[in-house]
Design an enzyme around this catalytic site. Structure first.
Site, PDB file in Angstrom:
ATOM      1  N   THR A  34      17.287  61.628 -45.774  1.00  0.00           N
ATOM      2  CA  THR A  34      15.828  61.655 -45.939  1.00  0.00           C
ATOM      3  C   THR A  34      15.114  62.060 -44.664  1.00  0.00           C
ATOM      4  OG1 THR A  34      15.924  59.986 -47.652  1.00  0.00           O
ATOM      5  CG2 THR A  34      13.840  60.196 -46.507  1.00  0.00           C
ATOM      6  N   TYR A  48      11.684  63.481 -53.625  1.00  0.00           N
ATOM      7  CA  TYR A  48      11.807  64.552 -52.636  1.00  0.00           C
ATOM      8  C   TYR A  48      13.257  65.002 -52.631  1.00  0.00           C
ATOM      9  CZ  TYR A  48      13.765  60.677 -50.051  1.00  0.00           C
ATOM     10  OH  TYR A  48      14.542  59.592 -49.694  1.00  0.00           O
ATOM     11  N   THR A 114      20.231  57.284 -45.298  1.00  0.00           N
ATOM     12  CA  THR A 114      20.350  55.830 -45.128  1.00  0.00           C
ATOM     13  C   THR A 114      21.370  55.193 -46.074  1.00  0.00           C
ATOM     14  OG1 THR A 114      18.504  55.442 -46.629  1.00  0.00           O
ATOM     15  CG2 THR A 114      17.992  55.563 -44.280  1.00  0.00           C
ATOM     16  N   ASP A 115      21.738  55.920 -47.144  1.00  0.00           N
ATOM     17  CA  ASP A 115      22.593  55.288 -48.156  1.00  0.00           C
ATOM     18  C   ASP A 115      23.959  54.860 -47.616  1.00  0.00           C
ATOM     19  OD1 ASP A 115      20.503  55.660 -49.829  1.00  0.00           O
ATOM     20  OD2 ASP A 115      21.504  56.998 -51.220  1.00  0.00           O
ATOM     21  N   LYS A 187      22.012  48.212 -45.426  1.00  0.00           N
ATOM     22  CA  LYS A 187      20.764  48.579 -46.099  1.00  0.00           C
ATOM     23  C   LYS A 187      20.456  47.503 -47.133  1.00  0.00           C
ATOM     24  CE  LYS A 187      18.535  52.447 -48.493  1.00  0.00           C
ATOM     25  NZ  LYS A 187      18.654  53.836 -48.949  1.00  0.00           N
ATOM     26  N   GLU A 309      38.957  29.871 -51.846  1.00  0.00           N
ATOM     27  CA  GLU A 309      38.881  30.093 -53.293  1.00  0.00           C
ATOM     28  C   GLU A 309      40.242  30.418 -53.898  1.00  0.00           C
ATOM     29  OE1 GLU A 309      36.894  30.399 -55.973  1.00  0.00           O
ATOM     30  OE2 GLU A 309      35.040  29.644 -55.086  1.00  0.00           O
TER      31      GLU A 309
HETATM   32  N1  GLU Z   1      20.310  59.375 -50.729  1.00  0.00           N
HETATM   33  C1  GLU Z   1      19.940  60.103 -49.566  1.00  0.00           C
HETATM   34  C2  GLU Z   1      20.877  59.868 -48.409  1.00  0.00           C
HETATM   35  O1  GLU Z   1      21.424  58.823 -48.241  1.00  0.00           O
HETATM   36  C3  GLU Z   1      18.543  59.827 -49.138  1.00  0.00           C
HETATM   37  C4  GLU Z   1      18.299  58.390 -48.780  1.00  0.00           C
HETATM   38  C5  GLU Z   1      17.829  58.230 -47.342  1.00  0.00           C
HETATM   39  O2  GLU Z   1      18.255  58.936 -46.427  1.00  0.00           O
HETATM   40  O3  GLU Z   1      16.998  57.326 -47.144  1.00  0.00           O
HETATM   41  O4  GLU Z   1      21.055  60.768 -47.630  1.00  0.00           O
END
Ligand code: GLU
Length: 352
Positions: A34, A48, A114-115, A187, A309
């Protein structure tokens, strides 16, 4: 007055080392996500296309970074991070390792989706031997959105990568002013800019380009790691799959991974990595057939306790300690490049 100032400048330059005036060199390694995303208009914060903007445009959009360091860019990948496989991860680690060895590189920033940002950060933390700052950064909104978070995140990440105080701290994640240790950051929300957190807290904060430190990680990383990207060959790691725990589980989920060639399976179990009584026979059978079972938890906080467990000693299973399933997958894959011994793998989980 002018003379006095000149004399003072000369006197200062004689007493201060040259390095006091020289800016550090920081390389921005772009991978997509992103932070390199673009939407149709400024109100599109969630709709986007990721991985659009090239690295030079990313850097040029934040000219202030050149005040912090001599910044140059490398385009390593241009993808959304959910599409990263072992191939891209190993390739990126090799590029970062090569950069870290260059005497004229003082710090590295990796822009990333971020994923799976936490996976990449943890992997680099384990396999790149350096004490130079390596900072992984992303954003939750594309640069085209109102209140885009990428520019300040990038600015702070460059400041951190250029900071002497950031040396030897392990690979760090910089998001929303916070500095996190790669091993325990995750995350936690998919729509807000404060998306990243660690159950053990942040290492510090960056405010107006200055890092303030509050903690350090006691675990092994970088120079102190027994894993090294230089001794890993090829573009795949030993195959490790994850099965998510819930009620009404199916043995077939585990057996399909074995059929696909998995050398280990992370059981992302309920609670303390618990295993349904009707699944236990499948997991003990898999272990006997050479597929290492690692008990992790789907619960985002806490730690999985050995022999609590389930009788892990009796079954030869490993517990993931406080590592989440996706990080347990990477550590298990790296562990399997060295050993098949469950006790050794368990030691690694406690040490990293
Ligand atoms: N799904 C995309 C990725 O991980 C966009 C999510 C993001 O970067 O926040 O690259």
């Amino acid at each position: 007055m002018k003379r006095a100032l000149t004399a003072l400048t000369i006197a200062l330059s004689l007493t201060l080392p040259l390095s006091a005036f020289a800016k550090n060199n920081v390389v921005v390694v772009a991978t997509g996500g992103t932070i390199a995303g673009a939407g149709a208009n400024s109100t599109n914060s969630a709709t986007y296309t990721a991985a659009k903007v090239p690295v030079d445009a990313l850097i040029n959009a934040v000219p202030q970074v050149q005040e912090l360091a001599n910044v140059r860019g490398v385009q390593a990948l241009q993808i959304a991070s959910e599409s990263i496989t072992d191939k891209e991860l190993l390739n990126l680690a090799r590029q970062v390792n090569d950069l870290a060895k260059k005497p004229d590189v003082n710090g590295i920033v990796i822009t990333h989706g971020t994923d799976t940002l936490e996976e990449t950060a943890f992997f680099l933390n384990l396999v790149v031997h350096t004490d130079k700052p390596i900072v992984v950064v992303g954003s939750m909104r594309p640069g085209t959105a109102l209140s885009a978070d990428g520019p300040l995140n990038l600015y702070s990440a460059v400041a951190l990568a250029a900071a002497e105080s950031a040396k030897g701290k392990g690979v760090m994640v910089l998001m929303n002013d916070s500095i996190f240790a790669a091993r325990d950051v995750t995350k936690t929300i998919n729509v807000h800019t404060n998306a990243f957190a660690s159950q053990w807290g942040e290492l510090g904060s960056v405010v107006e380009a200055k890092p303030y430190w509050f903690r350090s990680s006691v675990k092994r990383f970088n120079n102190n790691s027994e894993f090294n990207i230089e001794s890993i060959k090829g573009d795949t790691l030993p195959l490790v799959g994850i099965v998510y725990g819930s009620d009404n589980m199916l043995p077939q989920s585990y057996l399909a991974l074995q059929q696909a060639g998995a050398k280990a399976i992370i059981h992302a179990g309920t609670g303390n990595g618990s295993v349904a009584n009707y699944i236990v026979p499948t997991l003990t059978k898999l272990q006997a057939e050479g597929v290492q079972i690692v008990r992790a938890s789907r619960v985002p906080q806490g730690l999985v306790l050995r022999n609590a467990e389930q009788p892990d000693d009796k079954y030869g299973w490993v517990v993931a300690h406080d590592l989440n399933p996706q990080k347990a997958r990477l550590l298990t894959a790296l562990a399997l490049t060295k050993t098949k011994d469950a006790k050794e793998i368990q030691r690694m989980f406690y040490e990293y």
